[in-house]
Enzyme design. Structure first.
Site, PDB file in Angstrom:
ATOM      1  CE  LYS A 159      -3.763   2.100   2.661  1.00 27.55           C
ATOM      2  NZ  LYS A 159      -4.606   1.916   3.857  1.00 27.55           N
TER       3      LYS A 159
ATOM      4  CE  LYS B  93      -6.459   1.759  -0.659  1.00 30.54           C
ATOM      5  NZ  LYS B  93      -7.128   1.705   0.630  1.00 30.54           N
TER       6      LYS B  93
HETATM    7 ZN   LIG Z   1      -6.085   3.061   8.173  1.00 30.36          ZN
END
Ligand SMILES: [Zn+2]
Length: 312
Positions: A183, A236
């Site tokens: 992420k 992501k």
């Molecule tokens: Zn968070």
């Protein structure tokens, strides 16, 4: 002829629909920066899950917005927390729908960070191990409510192993983990913070989210999650990180998910509104690129529309 030789085909089975369930709402409320996306009441979330299943979608991803926030994120792991209630209600109403829960603390922390923080004057620190303990408790409460998969999105170190251990110790060996393995700290999360009501009140998230410049680090992060027991790896955001998605899928051979995030959604909506292109064609091209780059699962705010657009 093109259809006969097409390599990448999209279907409703590829998409996961995110749902924002708010403890504070009696009726749905549209998110300003995300046209057509709503915060839902508990009742609405069950209706929305029904609709998703009717359209042929296999899974929803739940985010909770609690009525109260505090410094220990207690609403994140409360038995009667909003996500726990929503999981029970949706599994009761639509048992075949796979329910995935976002596991994080930011929506439940008064300061909006994904973990427990300590502030020293100008500086603040996110305390990794204290945060992991609360995250594992949160995942356990979701599993107990009936979640099929828990999806930790916090990016603390060691949380996948801690969650796996706590789930197994409590008899939830069957509950899977979809890890937000890679992420990146990203400008494209902007609209989501309005949707989930979770902007950090001070500092930013760069101490625990990744630098967009680092691909090698992305693979090391994913490798740790594989070792610790992740069942599905997620990357992501989506479009700016297709190379990472491809490498993660190739390197680990695990089911791989990608999150097409709020800012990516808002960008296409805005461009389509200005007449730059047709929304549907743009979305189909983007989703095809994600699947071609290795995504088995695509989390997208267009999941319902895509279920219809990809019917034949
Ligand atoms: Zn968070």
């Amino acid at each position: 002829m093109r259809n006969l030789v097409r390599e990448t085909k999209l279907s409703a089975h590829d998409f996961v629909l995110p749902l924002f369930v708010s403890e504070k709402l009696q009726e749905r409320r549209e998110i300003r920066s995300m046209p057509g996306v709503f915060q839902l009441s508990l009742t609405d979330s069950v209706q929305e899950a029904h609709r998703a299943a009717e359209l042929g979608l296999q899974a929803v991803l739940l985010f909770g917005i609690p009525a109260r926030k505090d410094e220990q994120a207690t609403a994140a792991f409360a038995d009667d927390g909003i996500v726990q209630q929503a999981v029970r209600a949706i599994k009761a109403a639509v048992p075949d729908l796979v329910v995935i829960t976002d596991v994080c603390l930011c929506e439940y922390m008064s300061h909006g960070h994904c973990g427990v923080t300590r502030r020293d004057g100008e500086h603040f620190h996110v305390l990794n191990d204290e945060s992991v303990e609360l995250l594992a408790k949160t995942a356990l409460s979701h599993a107990a409510a009936g979640a099929d998969l828990v999806a930790p999105s916090d990016m603390m170190d060691g949380r996948i192993g801690a969650i796996r251990e706590l789930l197994d110790a409590n008899g939830y060996e069957q509950t899977g983990i979809m890890s937000y393995a890679v992420k990146f700290a990203s400008v494209f999360y902007g609209p989501f913070r309005e949707a989930a009501e979770s902007p950090p009140q001070f500092g930013d998230r760069r101490s625990y989210q990744m630098d967009s410049a680092n691909a090698g680090e992305a693979l090391r992060e994913a490798a740790l999650d594989v070792e610790e027991g992740a069942d599905i790896l997620m990357v992501k955001p989506a479009l700016p990180y297709l190379d990472i998605l491809w490498r993660v899928r190739e390197r680990f051979g695990k089911p791989t998910a990608v999150y097409h995030v709020s800012g990516e959604f808002a960008m296409v909506k805005a461009a389509a509104e200005k007449g730059c292109f047709e929304e549907r064609a743009a979305v189909l091209e983007i989703m095809t690129s994600l699947k071609r780059a290795g995504a088995d699962l695509i989390v997208t705010y267009w999941a319902k529309e895509l279920a219809e657009w990809t019917r034949n």
